[in-house]
Design a protein around this motif. Structure first.
Motif, PDB file in Angstrom:
ATOM      1  N   UNK A   1      -3.691  16.895 -14.225  1.00  0.00           N
ATOM      2  CA  UNK A   1      -4.695  16.538 -13.217  1.00  0.00           C
ATOM      3  C   UNK A   1      -4.011  15.675 -12.177  1.00  0.00           C
ATOM      4  N   UNK A   2      -4.003  16.145 -10.947  1.00  0.00           N
ATOM      5  CA  UNK A   2      -3.266  15.448  -9.893  1.00  0.00           C
ATOM      6  C   UNK A   2      -4.196  14.544  -9.099  1.00  0.00           C
ATOM      7  N   UNK A   3      -3.804  13.271  -8.961  1.00  0.00           N
ATOM      8  CA  UNK A   3      -4.546  12.301  -8.148  1.00  0.00           C
ATOM      9  C   UNK A   3      -3.589  11.764  -7.097  1.00  0.00           C
ATOM     10  N   UNK A   4      -3.890  12.009  -5.839  1.00  0.00           N
ATOM     11  CA  UNK A   4      -2.965  11.659  -4.771  1.00  0.00           C
ATOM     12  C   UNK A   4      -3.153  10.216  -4.310  1.00  0.00           C
ATOM     13  N   UNK A   5      -2.138   9.731  -3.644  1.00  0.00           N
ATOM     14  CA  UNK A   5      -2.056   8.313  -3.274  1.00  0.00           C
ATOM     15  C   UNK A   5      -2.615   8.092  -1.869  1.00  0.00           C
ATOM     16  N   UNK A   6      -3.606   7.211  -1.773  1.00  0.00           N
ATOM     17  CA  UNK A   6      -4.192   6.892  -0.470  1.00  0.00           C
ATOM     18  C   UNK A   6      -3.265   6.014   0.366  1.00  0.00           C
ATOM     19  N   UNK A   7      -2.380   5.292  -0.265  1.00  0.00           N
ATOM     20  CA  UNK A   7      -1.436   4.482   0.518  1.00  0.00           C
ATOM     21  C   UNK A   7      -0.501   5.379   1.321  1.00  0.00           C
ATOM     22  N   UNK A   8      -0.078   6.514   0.730  1.00  0.00           N
ATOM     23  CA  UNK A   8       0.754   7.461   1.477  1.00  0.00           C
ATOM     24  C   UNK A   8      -0.023   8.031   2.665  1.00  0.00           C
ATOM     25  N   UNK A   9      -1.277   8.396   2.420  1.00  0.00           N
ATOM     26  CA  UNK A   9      -2.087   8.955   3.501  1.00  0.00           C
ATOM     27  C   UNK A   9      -2.315   7.916   4.595  1.00  0.00           C
ATOM     28  N   UNK A  10      -2.592   6.688   4.207  1.00  0.00           N
ATOM     29  CA  UNK A  10      -2.825   5.622   5.187  1.00  0.00           C
ATOM     30  C   UNK A  10      -1.598   5.392   6.058  1.00  0.00           C
ATOM     31  N   UNK A  11      -0.411   5.492   5.448  1.00  0.00           N
ATOM     32  CA  UNK A  11       0.823   5.247   6.195  1.00  0.00           C
ATOM     33  C   UNK A  11       0.959   6.189   7.386  1.00  0.00           C
ATOM     34  N   UNK A  12       0.557   7.434   7.215  1.00  0.00           N
ATOM     35  CA  UNK A  12       0.691   8.409   8.302  1.00  0.00           C
ATOM     36  C   UNK A  12      -0.190   8.020   9.496  1.00  0.00           C
ATOM     37  N   UNK A  13      -1.377   7.480   9.215  1.00  0.00           N
ATOM     38  CA  UNK A  13      -2.234   7.012  10.302  1.00  0.00           C
ATOM     39  C   UNK A  13      -1.728   5.686  10.870  1.00  0.00           C
ATOM     40  N   UNK A  14      -1.284   4.809   9.986  1.00  0.00           N
ATOM     41  CA  UNK A  14      -0.882   3.475  10.420  1.00  0.00           C
ATOM     42  C   UNK A  14       0.283   3.539  11.394  1.00  0.00           C
ATOM     43  N   UNK A  15       1.226   4.460  11.164  1.00  0.00           N
ATOM     44  CA  UNK A  15       2.367   4.584  12.069  1.00  0.00           C
ATOM     45  C   UNK A  15       1.932   4.943  13.486  1.00  0.00           C
ATOM     46  N   UNK A  16       0.798   5.616  13.617  1.00  0.00           N
ATOM     47  CA  UNK A  16       0.282   5.972  14.938  1.00  0.00           C
ATOM     48  C   UNK A  16      -0.604   4.880  15.522  1.00  0.00           C
ATOM     49  N   UNK A  17      -0.931   3.867  14.713  1.00  0.00           N
ATOM     50  CA  UNK A  17      -1.836   2.801  15.173  1.00  0.00           C
ATOM     51  C   UNK A  17      -1.197   1.429  15.046  1.00  0.00           C
TER      52      UNK A  17
END
Length: 544
Positions: free
Chosen positions: A340-356
Motif C-alpha cells: 500500500x503506497x502512501x506518498x509524501x506531502x512534503x515532496x509535493x509541497x516542495x514543488x509548489x514552494x520553489x515557485x513561491x
C-alpha cells in the motif's frame, strides 16, 4: 599653522592635553563600537531563537530550515567573537584615561555549574603570612573563595596486560592455565572502547580512517590505515548477527518509511553514482509500542530491482516519494502481497514552494521569475493540513483517523477542487501545472492518510535518517568499493538505530563489542539497542 609658544613647559602641557583628548576620543569610539557589536550580537541571537521557536511551534517552514539555522548559528558565532574583541579593545582604551569608566563586559549566557561527576583537582594558593595593612602575623582564617576552571586532559592511552599464570601438577606434571579471555576481534589487540570510537568516528562522525590514523600519530600511537581497516572489517563481521536481528525487526513492521540518496562509489578507476537506501520503522506518531529502527542498504544504481530485493518478503504500507520503482510493488499479483503506497506531502509541497519562494526570488534580483500566486495558495493549503497533523501527533491511530476525517477531509476536497479548476486554465508547460499534475495523477496515494491513522503526512522520518550521509559525503568523498558501501550501510543501521532509541551510540557499541564474542546466540537480543537501554537503566537503578 598656528603660532606655537616657545616655552617648553607650555608645549609639554599642550601635548599632554592633546594626548588626553586623543585617548578620550579613542575610548569613546571603542565604547560606541562595543555598543554596535552588542546590538548586532543581540539581533543575531534573537533571530536564531525566533527561528528555533517557530520550528518547534510550527514545524519546518521550508526544506531549507535546517540549513537556515546552521547559517544563523554561524552568524551568531561571528557576532559574539567580534563583540568580545571590541570589548577587550575598549577596556584597553579606557585604561589610558581617567575620565572614561571601565567597561563592564557582558556575561555570556549565564554559565551553569560544572557537572558534579567531573573530578576536581584542588590547588590551594599560598596564604598570606602577614597583614597587608599593619604587618601583623596574627591572622585567623575566615573562609575561602573557590574559582573553578574547566580544563581538558588529552586522550590518555594505556596498555592493559592480561596475565594468565601457568601451573604444573607435581603429580602428573600436566600444565594448567585459565583460558584466554575473549576479544572483540580475532587476534585483535585493540580494546572495545577504542574500537567503538574508531567505528563511531568513521560511520557516525564521517571521519575517514586516514585522518584518524594521522590524529593518533600526533599523539604518539602508531595505528596505520591498514591496521584500522583490518579492525573495522573484523568488527563489522562480529556485529553482523546483531544487524540481522535489527533487519528482521524492521521488516516485521506493518508500515515503513523509505527513501534513498546518492553515494559515489569507486569502480574500475572511476566513480559511479551508487545509492544508500533506508527503511525506517517509527511508530511514535501514533503512539505505537514498537521501538524505532532504521535499516540501510547500498546499491550501485537506482534500478527498481534494488528495492525489490530489499523488500522481497515484506508487505504493508510504504511511505515514500513517487519513485516509479516502488510502483511495481503495488501490483495485485505480487507475492507475498501488494504494498500500500502512501506518498509524501512534503515532496509535493516542495514543488509548489520553489515557485513561491519570495526570499529566494529577492536574491535573484531583476531577472527573477515572478512569484506564482497559485503556488503560494497551494503552499498555504498544504500548510493547513500539516497544522492539523501537529495537533494530533502522538495520539492513537483511531483518534488520528477520526480527527482527519473531521478536519482534514473537507480541506482535501476543497484543495482538489481548486487544483482541478485552476489546472484546466493552465498550459501543460506551466511549472505550476506540472506541480499540480504530480499530485492529481496520484491523488489516491496522497489521500491515503485519511483511511489509516498510522500513516504520516510526510516521509520526513526517512529523510532525517539520510541527512547525515548527505553531510558526510563532503568528508569521505566516495566509498572505496561496493563492499565498502555495504559495510557503511551495516554500520549506519547499527548507529542510527541506537540514536533513534536515545542511547549513546559509542557507549553502546563498546559494550556490545566487549560482550558479543562470548554471549550465547539465544541471548543476543539482549544487545539490541532498545533492550540494552532498558537493562542499563535497571542496572543503574540497582546500583543507586
Amino acid at each position: 599653522m598656528p603660532d606655537l609658544p616657545d616655552d617648553i613647559a607650555v608645549l609639554r602641557a599642550a601635548l599632554a592635553a592633546a594626548e588626553r583628548r586623543a585617548d578620550l576620543a579613542e575610548a569613546d569610539a571603542a565604547h560606541a563600537k562595543v555598543k554596535a557589536s552588542g546590538i548586532e550580537a543581540l539581533v543575531a541571537h534573537l533571530t536564531l531563537q525566533i527561528e528555533k521557536l517557530k520550528r518547534e511551534l510550527y514545524g519546518a517552514r521550508s526544506e531549507r530550515t535546517a540549513r537556515l539555522l546552521d547559517q544563523l548559528e554561524m552568524q551568531l558565532e561571528d557576532a559574539e567573537a567580534a563583540l568580545t574583541e571590541d570589548e577587550l579593545a575598549a577596556e584597553r582604551a579606557a585604561a589610558k584615561t581617567a575620565t572614561v569608566a571601565r567597561l563592564e563586559r557582558r556575561r555570556r549566557g549565564g554559565r551553569k555549574p560544572f557537572p558534579e561527576h567531573l573530578p576536581r583537582e584542588r590547588v590551594v594558593v599560598s596564604a598570606p603570612t602577614a597583614c597587608q595593612c599593619c604587618g601583623s602575623d596574627r591572622l585567623r582564617k575566615l573562609g575561602e573563595d573557590v574559582t573553578e576552571t574547566l580544563k581538558m586532559i588529552p586522550l590518555r592511552w594505556k596498555v592493559v596486560q592480561t596475565v594468565r599464570e601457568k601451573f604444573t601438577c607435581q603429580d602428573c606434571e600436566r600444565i594448567s592455565q585459565v583460558p584466554a579471555p575473549f576479544h572483540p576481534t580475532p587476534r585483535g589487540f585493540l580494546g572495545p572502547n577504542l574500537l567503538a570510537m574508531i567505528l563511531f568516528d568513521k560511520f557516525g562522525q564521517h571521519q575517514p580512517l586516514n585522518r584518524q590514523s594521522e590524529r593518533y600519530a600526533r599523539e604518539g600511537i602508531d595505528l596505520p590505515l591498514s591496521t584500522l581497516a583490518d579492525q573495522v572489517g573484523a568488527c563489522v563481521h562480529a556485529l553482523r548477527p546483531l544487524h540481522d536481528l535489527v533487519a528482521a525487526h524492521v521488516l516485521s513492521a506493518e508500515r515503513l518509511h523509505g527513501d534513498d540518496t546518492t553515494v559515489p562509489i569507486l569502480a574500475k578507476g572511476k566513480t559511479v553514482t551508487g545509492r544508500i537506501w533506508t527503511y525506517v520503522r517509527d511508530n511514535s506518531p501514533f503512539g505505537g509500542p514498537a521501538p524505532p529502527e532504521a535499516l540501510y542498504h547500498a546499491s550501485p544504481d537506482r534500478t527498481a530491482e534494488q528495492p525489490e530485493e530489499h523488500l522481497m518478503d515484506w508487505t504493508g504500507i510504504l511511505q515514500a516519494d513517487a519513485y516509479s520503482g516502488y510502483g511495481r510493488f503495488c501490483a495485485a499479483g505480487r507475492s507475498p502481497g501488494p504494498l500500500t503506497q502512501a506518498l509524501c506531502w512534503a515532496h509535493a509541497r516542495r514543488k509548489f514552494f520553489e515557485l513561491a519562494d519570495i526570499a529566494k526570488n529577492a536574491r535573484r534580483g531583476k531577472n527573477a521569475a515572478p512569484i506564482s500566486p497559485m503556488a503560494l495558495e497551494a503552499v498555504k493549503r498544504i500548510d493547513a493540513l500539516f497544522a492539523i497533523e501537529r495537533d494530533i501527533n502522538g495520539l492513537p491511530a483511531a483518534e488520528r483517523l477520526a480527527s482527519r476525517r473531521e478536519r482534514s477531509m473537507p480541506l482535501l476536497a476543497d484543495f482538489e477542487g481548486w487544483m482541478r479548476t485552476e489546472r484546466a486554465r493552465l498550459s501543460r508547460h506551466a511549472d505550476v501545472a506540472k506541480a499540480m499534475d504530480y499530485m492529481l495523477t496520484r491523488w489516491d496515494a496522497f489521500t491515503r492518510f485519511t483511511t489509516d491513522g498510522r500513516i504520516c503526512l510526510s516521509n520526513n522520518a526517512a529523510e532525517r535518517a539520510l541527512r547525515g550521509i548527505a553531510l558526510g559525503r563532503r568528508s569521505w568523498t566516495f566509498a572505496g568499493s561496493q563492499r565498502g558501501a555495504d559495510r557503511c550501510a551495516l554500520m549506519l543501521t547499527m548507529i542510527s538505530t541506537a540514536k533513534l532509541n536515545d542511547i549513546d551510540q559509542q557507549v553502546w557499541l563498546a559494550d556490545v563489542l566487549a560482550r558479543i564474542a562470548d554471549i550465547p546466540q539465544t541471548r543476543l537480543p539482549e544487545l539490541l539497542p532498545w533492550n540494552w537501554a532498558v537493562a542499563t537503566h535497571q542496572d543503574q537503578a540497582v546500583a543507586a
